[in-house]
Write a protein that holds these residues in place. Sequence first.
Motif, PDB file in Angstrom:
ATOM      1  N   GLU A   1      -2.096   9.558  10.065  1.00 58.96           N
ATOM      2  CA  GLU A   1      -0.954   9.548  10.986  1.00 58.96           C
ATOM      3  C   GLU A   1      -0.251  10.910  11.002  1.00 58.96           C
ATOM      4  O   GLU A   1      -0.058  11.506   9.948  1.00 58.96           O
ATOM      5  CB  GLU A   1       0.038   8.457  10.579  1.00 58.96           C
ATOM      6  CG  GLU A   1      -0.483   7.055  10.808  1.00 58.96           C
ATOM      7  CD  GLU A   1       0.493   5.986  10.323  1.00 58.96           C
ATOM      8  OE1 GLU A   1       1.524   6.343   9.740  1.00 58.96           O
ATOM      9  OE2 GLU A   1       0.193   4.808  10.523  1.00 58.96           O
TER      10      GLU A   1
ATOM     11  N   THR B   1       0.853  -1.186   0.000  1.00 59.31           N
ATOM     12  CA  THR B   1       0.000   0.000   0.000  1.00 59.31           C
ATOM     13  C   THR B   1       0.891   1.238   0.000  1.00 59.31           C
ATOM     14  O   THR B   1       1.770   1.369   0.851  1.00 59.31           O
ATOM     15  CB  THR B   1      -0.913   0.012   1.242  1.00 59.31           C
ATOM     16  OG1 THR B   1      -1.662  -1.214   1.300  1.00 59.31           O
ATOM     17  CG2 THR B   1      -1.875   1.189   1.180  1.00 59.31           C
TER      18      THR B   1
ATOM     19  N   GLN C   1      -9.601  -4.053   3.373  1.00 62.60           N
ATOM     20  CA  GLN C   1      -8.545  -3.875   4.372  1.00 62.60           C
ATOM     21  C   GLN C   1      -7.560  -2.800   3.928  1.00 62.60           C
ATOM     22  O   GLN C   1      -7.107  -1.971   4.727  1.00 62.60           O
ATOM     23  CB  GLN C   1      -7.815  -5.202   4.600  1.00 62.60           C
ATOM     24  CG  GLN C   1      -8.661  -6.300   5.212  1.00 62.60           C
ATOM     25  CD  GLN C   1      -7.897  -7.603   5.330  1.00 62.60           C
ATOM     26  OE1 GLN C   1      -6.738  -7.640   5.732  1.00 62.60           O
ATOM     27  NE2 GLN C   1      -8.544  -8.693   4.961  1.00 62.60           N
ATOM     28  N   LYS C   2      -7.219  -2.798   2.642  1.00 58.54           N
ATOM     29  CA  LYS C   2      -6.281  -1.807   2.118  1.00 58.54           C
ATOM     30  C   LYS C   2      -6.877  -0.403   2.202  1.00 58.54           C
ATOM     31  O   LYS C   2      -6.185   0.563   2.550  1.00 58.54           O
ATOM     32  CB  LYS C   2      -5.907  -2.161   0.666  1.00 58.54           C
ATOM     33  CG  LYS C   2      -4.845  -1.244   0.061  1.00 58.54           C
ATOM     34  CD  LYS C   2      -4.556  -1.614  -1.387  1.00 58.54           C
ATOM     35  CE  LYS C   2      -3.891  -2.975  -1.512  1.00 58.54           C
ATOM     36  NZ  LYS C   2      -2.496  -2.928  -0.977  1.00 58.54           N
TER      37      LYS C   2
ATOM     38  N   HIS D   1       3.264   0.573   3.204  1.00 58.94           N
ATOM     39  CA  HIS D   1       3.018  -0.557   4.103  1.00 58.94           C
ATOM     40  C   HIS D   1       3.131  -1.841   3.291  1.00 58.94           C
ATOM     41  O   HIS D   1       2.586  -1.947   2.190  1.00 58.94           O
ATOM     42  CB  HIS D   1       1.625  -0.458   4.727  1.00 58.94           C
ATOM     43  CG  HIS D   1       1.293  -1.572   5.672  1.00 58.94           C
ATOM     44  ND1 HIS D   1       0.809  -2.799   5.248  1.00 58.94           N
ATOM     45  CD2 HIS D   1       1.397  -1.668   7.024  1.00 58.94           C
ATOM     46  CE1 HIS D   1       0.619  -3.581   6.292  1.00 58.94           C
ATOM     47  NE2 HIS D   1       0.963  -2.922   7.377  1.00 58.94           N
TER      48      HIS D   1
ATOM     49  N   ARG E   1       2.939  -6.196   3.581  1.00 56.84           N
ATOM     50  CA  ARG E   1       2.686  -7.413   4.357  1.00 56.84           C
ATOM     51  C   ARG E   1       2.739  -8.621   3.427  1.00 56.84           C
ATOM     52  O   ARG E   1       2.329  -8.545   2.266  1.00 56.84           O
ATOM     53  CB  ARG E   1       1.359  -7.355   5.108  1.00 56.84           C
ATOM     54  CG  ARG E   1       0.118  -7.273   4.232  1.00 56.84           C
ATOM     55  CD  ARG E   1      -1.144  -7.442   5.058  1.00 56.84           C
ATOM     56  NE  ARG E   1      -2.339  -7.320   4.239  1.00 56.84           N
ATOM     57  CZ  ARG E   1      -3.546  -7.714   4.636  1.00 56.84           C
ATOM     58  NH1 ARG E   1      -3.717  -8.236   5.839  1.00 56.84           N
ATOM     59  NH2 ARG E   1      -4.598  -7.566   3.837  1.00 56.84           N
TER      60      ARG E   1
ATOM     61  N   ARG F   1      -6.628   0.758   5.645  1.00 58.81           N
ATOM     62  CA  ARG F   1      -5.216   1.030   5.965  1.00 58.81           C
ATOM     63  C   ARG F   1      -4.779   2.388   5.399  1.00 58.81           C
ATOM     64  O   ARG F   1      -4.062   3.134   6.069  1.00 58.81           O
ATOM     65  CB  ARG F   1      -4.331  -0.087   5.406  1.00 58.81           C
ATOM     66  CG  ARG F   1      -2.858   0.035   5.794  1.00 58.81           C
ATOM     67  CD  ARG F   1      -2.048  -1.147   5.290  1.00 58.81           C
ATOM     68  NE  ARG F   1      -2.599  -2.400   5.770  1.00 58.81           N
ATOM     69  CZ  ARG F   1      -3.203  -3.291   4.996  1.00 58.81           C
ATOM     70  NH1 ARG F   1      -3.302  -3.092   3.704  1.00 58.81           N
ATOM     71  NH2 ARG F   1      -3.678  -4.420   5.504  1.00 58.81           N
TER      72      ARG F   1
ATOM     73  N   ARG G   1      -5.905   5.090   7.659  1.00 63.29           N
ATOM     74  CA  ARG G   1      -5.057   5.214   8.854  1.00 63.29           C
ATOM     75  C   ARG G   1      -3.719   5.857   8.515  1.00 63.29           C
ATOM     76  O   ARG G   1      -3.199   6.688   9.270  1.00 63.29           O
ATOM     77  CB  ARG G   1      -4.841   3.849   9.492  1.00 63.29           C
ATOM     78  CG  ARG G   1      -6.119   3.224  10.062  1.00 63.29           C
ATOM     79  CD  ARG G   1      -5.799   2.016  10.946  1.00 63.29           C
ATOM     80  NE  ARG G   1      -5.154   0.954  10.209  1.00 63.29           N
ATOM     81  CZ  ARG G   1      -5.811  -0.039   9.600  1.00 63.29           C
ATOM     82  NH1 ARG G   1      -7.132  -0.067   9.626  1.00 63.29           N
ATOM     83  NH2 ARG G   1      -5.158  -0.997   8.959  1.00 63.29           N
ATOM     84  N   MET G   2      -3.139   5.471   7.378  1.00 59.67           N
ATOM     85  CA  MET G   2      -1.837   6.013   6.989  1.00 59.67           C
ATOM     86  C   MET G   2      -1.912   7.507   6.702  1.00 59.67           C
ATOM     87  O   MET G   2      -0.993   8.263   7.006  1.00 59.67           O
ATOM     88  CB  MET G   2      -1.302   5.260   5.757  1.00 59.67           C
ATOM     89  CG  MET G   2      -0.957   3.799   6.055  1.00 59.67           C
ATOM     90  SD  MET G   2      -0.637   2.819   4.555  1.00 59.67           S
ATOM     91  CE  MET G   2       0.941   3.513   4.021  1.00 59.67           C
TER      92      MET G   2
END
Length: 296
Positions: free
Chosen positions: A296, A227, A285-286, A251, A253, A289, A292-293
């Motif tokens: 920050e 991501t 989910q991405k 990010h 994973r 995410r 959230r990113m």
Amino acid sequence: MLASIPAFLRIPLACLLLAANVVLHVTPLFVLTFFKIVIPVRPIRQAITHGLVAIAESWIAVNSWLFDTFTRIRWQVEGLDSIENHDNFLVVCNHQSWVDIPVLQKLFNRRVPFFRFFLKSKLIWVPLLGPAWWALDFPFMKRYSRQTLEAKPELRGKDREATRRACEKFRSIPVSIMNFTEGTRFTPAKHDAQKSPYRHLLRPKAGGVAFVVDAMGDAMRSLLDVTIVYPQGAGSLMDLIAGRVREIRVHVRQLPILAELRGDYDDDAVFRERFQAWVNDLWAQKDARIGRMLAE
């Protein structure tokens, strides 16, 4: 040091050095490609392929060094050091700009097997770069519009045949196959036209991912879910060269490719529905995410 010189000097100098780097690496790459074409002995051709990849990795390393030297990008990268092995990888990523490609190359060069992208067929005509991508076994895909397929139904499946041929070749060499699952770069207009259920993403195209997973079989057992976020906006390649891309957050994973993710996407409706649900969940989910990113 070079990032602090005036833009009217820095930008032309950066462009000149990037162009020189292309010539510096493409020249020996084309020489090796000539020998790969004319020598039919398989072990020698495989050795030449390794040499071609080494040249490409050097090319990427110098490009990355130039971007580091001429820009002041703040990097925030999570999960890169958790990659556990050097298996073949399927890499899926959101797509916002051509900047995504040098970002991915910088982070993963020599950490995972050499990236191959599925490229639009017209890109083979890009001077120097197009033939270089061909020499490095990048697959070129010719995509047809719905209107073209309706007028010429015999063209259906041609892209799948090209994908299968590429994957058969990749089964015998270390490879990371890059897939921008949205199929195109994100723009607000495309997002609205699709009525995408995601806030930061376009709808994912599951078919291409499913076909690669099935065609590669047990030769590909891991997926890298990447991501990328540009808090001030993605910008263009020229924005990157000019130093206008100030911050990049990434990010990473690693996920296993389970046996139930392999199947006949075209003809098995049950499998197709299950695979689409898996990709949609991955994308949900991405999307969360990314939110959230950005916060920050």
